[in-house]
Design a protein around this motif. Structure first.
Motif, mmCIF file in Angstrom:
data_model
loop_
_atom_site.group_PDB
_atom_site.id
_atom_site.type_symbol
_atom_site.label_atom_id
_atom_site.label_comp_id
_atom_site.label_asym_id
_atom_site.label_seq_id
_atom_site.Cartn_x
_atom_site.Cartn_y
_atom_site.Cartn_z
ATOM 1 N N ASP A 8 0.831 -1.196 0.000
ATOM 2 C CA ASP A 8 0.000 0.000 0.000
ATOM 3 C C ASP A 8 0.870 1.252 0.000
ATOM 4 O O ASP A 8 2.074 1.205 0.297
ATOM 5 N N ALA A 9 0.258 2.366 -0.339
ATOM 6 C CA ALA A 9 0.992 3.618 -0.522
ATOM 7 C C ALA A 9 1.705 4.061 0.757
ATOM 8 O O ALA A 9 2.839 4.550 0.716
ATOM 9 N N GLU A 10 1.045 3.883 1.896
ATOM 10 C CA GLU A 10 1.654 4.307 3.159
ATOM 11 C C GLU A 10 2.903 3.501 3.477
ATOM 12 O O GLU A 10 3.927 4.043 3.903
ATOM 13 N N THR A 11 2.801 2.187 3.251
ATOM 14 C CA THR A 11 3.967 1.336 3.478
ATOM 15 C C THR A 11 5.077 1.651 2.481
ATOM 16 O O THR A 11 6.265 1.602 2.808
ATOM 17 N N GLN A 12 4.674 1.988 1.245
ATOM 18 C CA GLN A 12 5.660 2.343 0.220
ATOM 19 C C GLN A 12 6.432 3.602 0.626
ATOM 20 O O GLN A 12 7.646 3.679 0.455
ATOM 21 N N ASP A 13 5.733 4.582 1.179
ATOM 22 C CA ASP A 13 6.403 5.803 1.648
ATOM 23 C C ASP A 13 7.370 5.481 2.786
ATOM 24 O O ASP A 13 8.478 6.030 2.856
ATOM 25 N N GLU A 33 6.101 1.779 14.216
ATOM 26 C CA GLU A 33 5.065 1.184 13.385
ATOM 27 C C GLU A 33 4.576 -0.133 13.985
ATOM 28 O O GLU A 33 5.276 -0.766 14.786
ATOM 29 N N PRO A 34 3.397 -0.590 13.565
ATOM 30 C CA PRO A 34 2.894 -1.893 14.035
ATOM 31 C C PRO A 34 3.749 -3.028 13.479
ATOM 32 O O PRO A 34 4.387 -2.887 12.407
ATOM 33 N N PRO A 35 3.787 -4.182 14.159
ATOM 34 C CA PRO A 35 4.637 -5.303 13.735
ATOM 35 C C PRO A 35 4.372 -5.761 12.298
ATOM 36 O O PRO A 35 5.308 -6.139 11.589
ATOM 37 N N GLU A 36 3.109 -5.733 11.868
ATOM 38 C CA GLU A 36 2.796 -6.195 10.515
ATOM 39 C C GLU A 36 3.474 -5.315 9.468
ATOM 40 O O GLU A 36 3.994 -5.795 8.461
ATOM 41 N N LEU A 42 10.534 -4.915 5.969
ATOM 42 C CA LEU A 42 11.767 -5.696 5.989
ATOM 43 C C LEU A 42 11.793 -6.730 4.868
ATOM 44 O O LEU A 42 12.849 -7.005 4.277
ATOM 45 N N ARG A 43 10.639 -7.313 4.546
ATOM 46 C CA ARG A 43 10.593 -8.304 3.464
ATOM 47 C C ARG A 43 10.836 -7.657 2.097
ATOM 48 O O ARG A 43 11.294 -8.327 1.169
ATOM 49 N N LEU A 61 10.243 -6.537 18.676
ATOM 50 C CA LEU A 61 9.730 -6.125 17.369
ATOM 51 C C LEU A 61 10.424 -6.833 16.207
ATOM 52 O O LEU A 61 10.053 -6.626 15.057
ATOM 53 N N ARG A 62 11.419 -7.662 16.512
ATOM 54 C CA ARG A 62 12.117 -8.344 15.436
ATOM 55 C C ARG A 62 11.240 -9.459 14.876
ATOM 56 O O ARG A 62 10.713 -10.282 15.644
ATOM 57 N N PRO A 63 11.070 -9.501 13.546
ATOM 58 C CA PRO A 63 10.228 -10.553 12.961
ATOM 59 C C PRO A 63 10.885 -11.908 13.092
ATOM 60 O O PRO A 63 12.109 -12.031 13.200
ATOM 61 N N ALA A 64 10.038 -12.950 13.106
ATOM 62 C CA ALA A 64 10.559 -14.312 13.165
ATOM 63 C C ALA A 64 11.351 -14.606 11.911
ATOM 64 O O ALA A 64 11.068 -14.115 10.827
ATOM 65 N N THR A 65 12.405 -15.468 12.045
ATOM 66 C CA THR A 65 13.260 -15.810 10.914
ATOM 67 C C THR A 65 12.524 -16.697 9.936
ATOM 68 O O THR A 65 11.869 -17.667 10.318
#
Length: 394
Positions: A8-13, A33-36, A42-43, A61-65
């Motif tokens: 989405d545009a917000e995530t893109q910014d 930011e929220p974890p999602e 990061l992906r 807040l670190r995502p699972a490997t």
């Protein structure tokens, strides 16, 4: 076609803001930011950059490997730098439709080329944006695309990818698997950045400092990484001491030699380190694979002999001057000159052979190579000087 999931545009910014910051500042921004959304950003980043940013995040807040992703992204390979492709379109799309899609795409600002793929995501061609804008809107992208564009492989070593980038200077490179399926893309500046990091790490690894060590590494971690190499250096130093001790009688009868042993070791060591630095740079950039090793050995041995001869004349003159009252002063000076030539020649050759041998054995060519080089130059140089003195003077 199974195109990458849209952002989405917000995530893109947010993604653009993260890319413009160093990992520490990027982590501070993401921490709000929220974890999602953190995981989504990061992906979308190259894995090496994502890992550096994730390391700076609070542990909660670190995502699972993602084990599958880690398995694909082999260390030192193109997969580490690969990010999702931008601007993927189907074969047969008209120019007008491609422009319209690009205009409304959330990642339009990240798009450098359009990647033309079939239904199975096999890369069929590449369209330059300039050509897209100048083409007839009724034409199809198939008519203006560059067929069989140059692409990288995910398991390709980074130094090979850098060599390709140096000769082509493209801003972005597609990444495909063995079947030609588009997996992602690598930006040219990422390759240059990674190579610069590799080269900057070489001085430390040559003396046993880990590539991973930074100024903020804890003292205990640094100690564990460095100390084993110092123990190895101590063992090799004992070997040089054994050689000198074997000529104890010669040194006791010609005390002046003891003063010139460190001079010889320093000059031959510096000569070897010069050859070692050039060889490691060549291995990192892939130049050595395109240049005959015999020619490199010939060059470095010649340089070593020339440097050894000139520095040997100066050191020999110093020996003659310091021993002017000794009738054997000319012979002592000759010993210094010959030893300097022989030691510098051997150190130049060793500076080439040691990293090549380490690579042949499957080890990192830069790892502690200076330690092994110092051993060779000390043993050969000191042994040669003392042997010549024993034969010519005594």
């Amino acid at each position: 076609m199974s195109a990458p999931a849209p952002i989405d545009a917000e995530t893109q910014d947010l993604l653009r803001a993260v890319r413009a910051r160093v990992p520490v500042d990027a982590a501070e921004l993401l921490a709000q930011e929220p974890p999602e959304r953190i995981e989504s950003v990061l992906r979308a980043l190259p894995q090496d950059l994502a890992l550096r940013i994730a390391f700076e995040l609070p542990e909660a807040l670190r995502p699972a490997t993602d084990d599958e992703q880690v398995e694909v992204a082999m260390p030192g390979s193109v997969a580490e730098l690969t990010e999702p492709p931008h601007g993927v379109i189907e074969q047969g799309t008209t120019i007008a439709a491609a422009i319209e899609r690009l205009r409304h795409a959330a990642d339009a600002g990240e798009t450098t080329y359009l990647y033309v793929c079939d239904d199975l995501m096999h890369l069929r061609g590449l369209v330059v944006i300039r050509d897209l804008l100048l083409a007839d809107p009724k034409q199809r992208v198939d008519e203006i695309m560059i067929r069989q564009p140059f692409a990288l492989k995910p398991d390709q070593p980074i130094h090979e990818a850098v060599n390709a980038a140096l000769r082509r200077h493209y801003p972005v490179y597609p990444v495909v698997d063995d079947d030609g399926k588009l997996l992602g893309m690598v930006r040219g500046w990422r390759l240059s950045e990674r190579q610069a990091l590799e080269i900057s790490a070489q001085p430390g690894t040559m003396v046993g400092a880990s590539r991973e060590e930074r100024v903020d590494t804890t003292a205990w971690e640094a100690f564990k990484q460095r100390h084993p190499w110092l123990q190895l250096n101590l063992i090799t130093a004992f070997l040089a001491a054994f050689v000198v001790g074997s000529f104890e009688d010669t040194i006791s009868r010609i005390v002046a030699l003891a003063a010139f042993l460190p001079v010889l070791a320093g000059q031959s060591g510096n000569t070897g380190c010069q050859a070692l630095a050039i060889t490691l740079r060549g291995l990192t950039l892939g130049d050595v694979d395109q240049h005959p090793v015999r020619a490199l050995l010939k060059k470095e041995s010649l340089l070593g002999a020339m440097n050894g001869l000139l520095t040997g004349f100066v050191a020999g003159a110093a020996m003659w001057w310091s021993q002017w009252h000794n009738p054997q002063a000319p012979l002592l000076a000759l010993v210094i000159v010959l030893a300097m030539v022989g030691a510098c020649t051997m150190s130049g050759v060793s500076g080439v052979l040691i990293p090549l041998l380490l690579r042949r054995l499957g080890a990192d060519p830069a790892t502690a190579s200076a330690i092994f080089l110092t051993t060779v130059t000390d043993v050969v140089g000191m042994g040669l000087m003392l042997t010549l003195a024993t034969v010519l003077v005594l």
